[in-house]
Write a protein that holds these residues in place. Structure first.
Motif, short mmCIF file in Angstrom:
data_model
loop_
_atom_site.label_atom_id
_atom_site.label_comp_id
_atom_site.label_asym_id
_atom_site.label_seq_id
_atom_site.Cartn_x
_atom_site.Cartn_y
_atom_site.Cartn_z
N ARG A 599 -70.95 -19.05 26.27
CA ARG A 599 -69.87 -19.80 26.92
C ARG A 599 -69.86 -21.25 26.45
O ARG A 599 -68.78 -21.81 26.19
N ARG A 600 -71.04 -21.85 26.33
CA ARG A 600 -71.09 -23.22 25.83
C ARG A 600 -70.60 -23.30 24.39
O ARG A 600 -69.95 -24.27 23.98
N ASP A 602 -68.37 -21.37 23.00
CA ASP A 602 -66.90 -21.30 23.04
C ASP A 602 -66.29 -22.67 23.30
O ASP A 602 -65.34 -23.09 22.63
N GLU A 603 -66.83 -23.37 24.30
CA GLU A 603 -66.30 -24.69 24.65
C GLU A 603 -66.50 -25.68 23.50
O GLU A 603 -65.61 -26.47 23.16
N GLN A 604 -67.70 -25.63 22.90
CA GLN A 604 -67.99 -26.54 21.78
C GLN A 604 -67.08 -26.25 20.59
O GLN A 604 -66.62 -27.17 19.90
N ARG A 606 -64.01 -25.05 20.66
CA ARG A 606 -62.66 -25.57 20.94
C ARG A 606 -62.60 -27.07 20.64
O ARG A 606 -61.65 -27.56 20.03
N THR A 607 -63.63 -27.79 21.09
CA THR A 607 -63.67 -29.23 20.81
C THR A 607 -63.72 -29.50 19.32
O THR A 607 -63.04 -30.39 18.79
#
Length: 662
Positions: A599-600, A602-604, A606-607
């Motif tokens: 999950r982390r 995925d977020e990283q 996107r950034t």
């Protein structure tokens, strides 16, 4: 010796009780037996000396009291025969030696013949003794022919009688008589003529030996053997233990002062070595263990004889040594049968190691033999379920060598405890199934293979992370790509190995599935390494403008996830121990961290993609950076699937485990 016996006989006649003569006759007969066996060895040593081989019998001669001058002359002057066409050996003093053997044979036969209640019962011994003493005392030269040697030493009854056979038969009769006339029972040992009687120093030494013997004797579980006789002969206390029924398996102790001398013979060199290992704790000094051959014994192959000397500092150490040696004797009973049956499950070195460790733990092998030996283990393996074992599989094939040894030791200990407690074999089989279920749950070979694959994944992600942490140039990046490609191929080889094992053994299927999932991680990381090398060679701008930092943070997350995966594997390998609940919770925490890492990531990602679109204007650079980020992020996705697969495998296998531990 004959003069001394005549004096004893005269004393017996004066008191009118020939029964008084038997203990003296038996003592003399046992001493004559020692000299006879040693003398026969001297003939063999002389024949070997004539062929150029030297055999040192110093310890054996000292132990047997064979100090006659003819022995030294015979061994020093033995030579091949010089007569043409003769197969013989020149042995100096041969007639004198044969006369001495005739005298000792007469001494040995005396208690058997003259101590018999019914003369008809020993007529065969009378006739055999007369025949052999006549042959031994006939006029002859100093040449020993091959036929003469066979007459002396043959053990093959089908080829007729021999001096050796007569000695063995008389020895058996003497042992029976010794037990029958024993004046004292010292903790189970038949004893007579001990110095100081039942409370003297001799008796205390016999008690020490019996203390050790009786401590482990229950481990023979009703098997014949361990009968002990003790007597004094001149300056020496003699202790003899009947290990079993084989003529060439002999255990005789002589105690003089604070020194114990053990003469031991065995048909099997591996068992001789095993016994030497058992006694090593008491620091014996062994003579050279020599092979000897007698027809009819051990199918004509050599048996082995050696002498061990235990030099003790004082009486306390002497008693401790006798007790320690006595406690080891039981582990010789049926040892070779146990070894052969263990080799159906383990290789030879492992089988020997199991028997040695079982003795060290005071477990032994007789309980396992009594429970059915190979049938017991085959039944337990067959009932393991889930196709864990197939026809022809050995324990080590499925459990691995170390786990197989430990399981067999556990099963042998279980059989021993159960037999001592009187438990039925069916109950022992159920308990052994639980032990095996626990071992299969841990399944070290399967986890070892998956863990090795995981190690390559860790190397790959570490290499990607290191490459992103600094700009090392195209040469370094190309070298990195080649190295990671080699790691990825080794990981692929492990996948193929797991698939092949799964085809042969259904129990490997979960591990094959798991390593196939994990190989996706390796593939994505190897591709990421390749993209970094392409960027370093021709498109260095793809990692500028802060892109390298964003990609590095992605790799950091995947690196942490791989480390948690490796940790979860190691915990899963050991599940089934006494700390199972605590370990299982730790295992779940590790797999959950892999989920959170995805999950982390995925977020990283996107950034990072927003940054790529803002900073990179060249299409090729944007494409390469995007592909690199996707490979790293895809590795985290694959790790998520691997984490779920590992957790499912452990949970499914945990059902059997909980049943085994409840």
């Amino acid at each position: 010796m004959l003069n001394k016996l005549a004096a004893v006989e005269s004393l017996g006649n004066e008191v009118g009780n020939r029964g008084l003569l038997l203990p003296a006759w038996i003592n003399a007969a046992l001493a004559a037996n020692d000299r006879l066996k040693c003398a026969l060895s001297v003939f063999q040593a002389g024949v070997q000396h004539a062929k150029g081989d030297t055999i040192d019998l110093t310890r054996e001669r000292r132990a047997a009291g064979l100090n006659d001058a003819w022995v030294d002359e015979m061994l020093a002057g033995a030579a091949p025969s010089q007569r043409a066409g003769e197969s013989a050996t020149f042995l100096p003093e041969l007639p004198a030696a044969l006369h001495q053997i005739a005298d000792d044979l007469t001494t040995m036969a005396r208690p058997v013949i003259e101590g018999a209640a019914n003369p008809a019962d020993v007529q065969d011994f009378v006739e055999r003794l007369a025949s052999w003493t006549t042959w031994l005392r006939q006029d002859r030269d100093e040449l020993l022919t091959r036929d003469d040697l066979a007459q002396l030493e043959s053990g093959n009854r089908e080829r007729g009688d021999s001096v050796h056979l007569l000695v063995m038969d008389l020895h058996k009769q003497i042992n029976q008589m010794a037990a029958a006339i024993a004046h004292d029972d010292i903790d189970g040992a038949h004893a007579w003529s001990l110095e100081g009687g039942p409370d003297g120093a001799d008796a205390q030494r016999v008690r020490a030996f019996m203390r050790g013997l009786n401590r482990t004797a229950p481990l023979k579980f009703g098997h014949p053997g361990l009968d002990t006789a003790a007597t004094r002969s001149g300056p020496r206390l003699l202790i003899q233990n009947d290990i079993g029924t084989n003529d060439a398996h002999v255990l005789v102790f002589q105690v003089e002062g604070h020194t114990v001398t053990l003469t031991y013979s065995d048909l099997h060199s591996v068992r001789f070595t095993f016994f030497q290992q058992l006694l090593a704790a008491w620091s014996p000094q062994w003579s050279v263990v020599e092979p000897r051959v007698s027809e009819g014994l051990n199918e004509g192959h050599a048996y082995f004889v050696g002498t061990a000397t235990f030099a003790c500092a004082d009486e306390a150490q002497l008693l401790q040594t006798l007790e320690g040696i006595g406690s080891r004797v039981v582990f010789l009973i049926d040892w070779n049968r146990a070894r052969k049956r263990l080799q159906m499950f383990l290789d030879k070195p492992a089988a020997l190691a199991v028997l040695a460790e079982a003795a060290r733990r005071d477990v032994g092998h007789m309980g396992w033999l009594q429970a059915g030996a190979e049938h017991f283990l085959f039944g337990v393996m067959q009932s393991a379920g889930d196709g864990a074992f197939r026809l022809g599989d050995r324990l080590a094939d499925v459990l691995g060598a170390e786990q197989a040894r430990e399981f067999v030791l556990e099963a042998m200990a279980l059989c021993t405890r159960g037999a001592l407690a009187g438990h039925p074999v069916s109950l022992l089989e159920d308990e052994a199934r639980m032990l095996l279920s626990r071992r299969l749950q841990q399944h070290a070979p399967g986890f070892s293979l998956v863990a090795e694959h995981a190690a390559y994944c860790h190397e790959l992600v570490q290499a990607v992370r290191d490459a992103l942490s600094h700009d090392a140039g195209s040469g370094h990046a190309s070298e990195l790509a080649a190295r990671t490609k080699a790691w990825e191929r080794r990981a692929d080889h492990l996948v193929m190995q797991a698939r092949n094992l799964a085809k042969r053994q259904p129990s490997w299927k979960p591990f094959a599935n798991l390593v196939e999932e994990a190989d996706e991680v390796a593939d994505h990381l190897e591709e990421a390494s390749f993209l970094i090398s392409v960027m370093a060679e021709d498109h260095q701008g793809a990692l500028h403008h802060g892109v390298r930092a964003h990609m590095g943070r992605l790799a950091d997350v995947v690196l942490q996830a791989v480390q948690d995966y490796v940790r979860a594997l190691e915990i899963a390998r050991g599940l089934g121990s006494a700390r199972e609940l605590e370990d299982f919770n730790t295992f779940l925490d590790a797999t959950w961290r892999v989920v959170l890492a995805e999950r982390r990531c995925d977020e990283q990602w996107r950034t990072a993609r927003r940054h790529l679109l803002q900073e990179l204007k060249q299409p090729a650079e944007l494409m390469l950076a995007n592909d690199l980020g996707m490979e790293i992020e895809s590795a985290s996705d694959a790790l998520l699937r691997v984490s779920y697969a590992l957790r499912e495998m452990v949970l499914l296998r945990g059902g059997a485990l909980s049943g085994a531990t409840s």
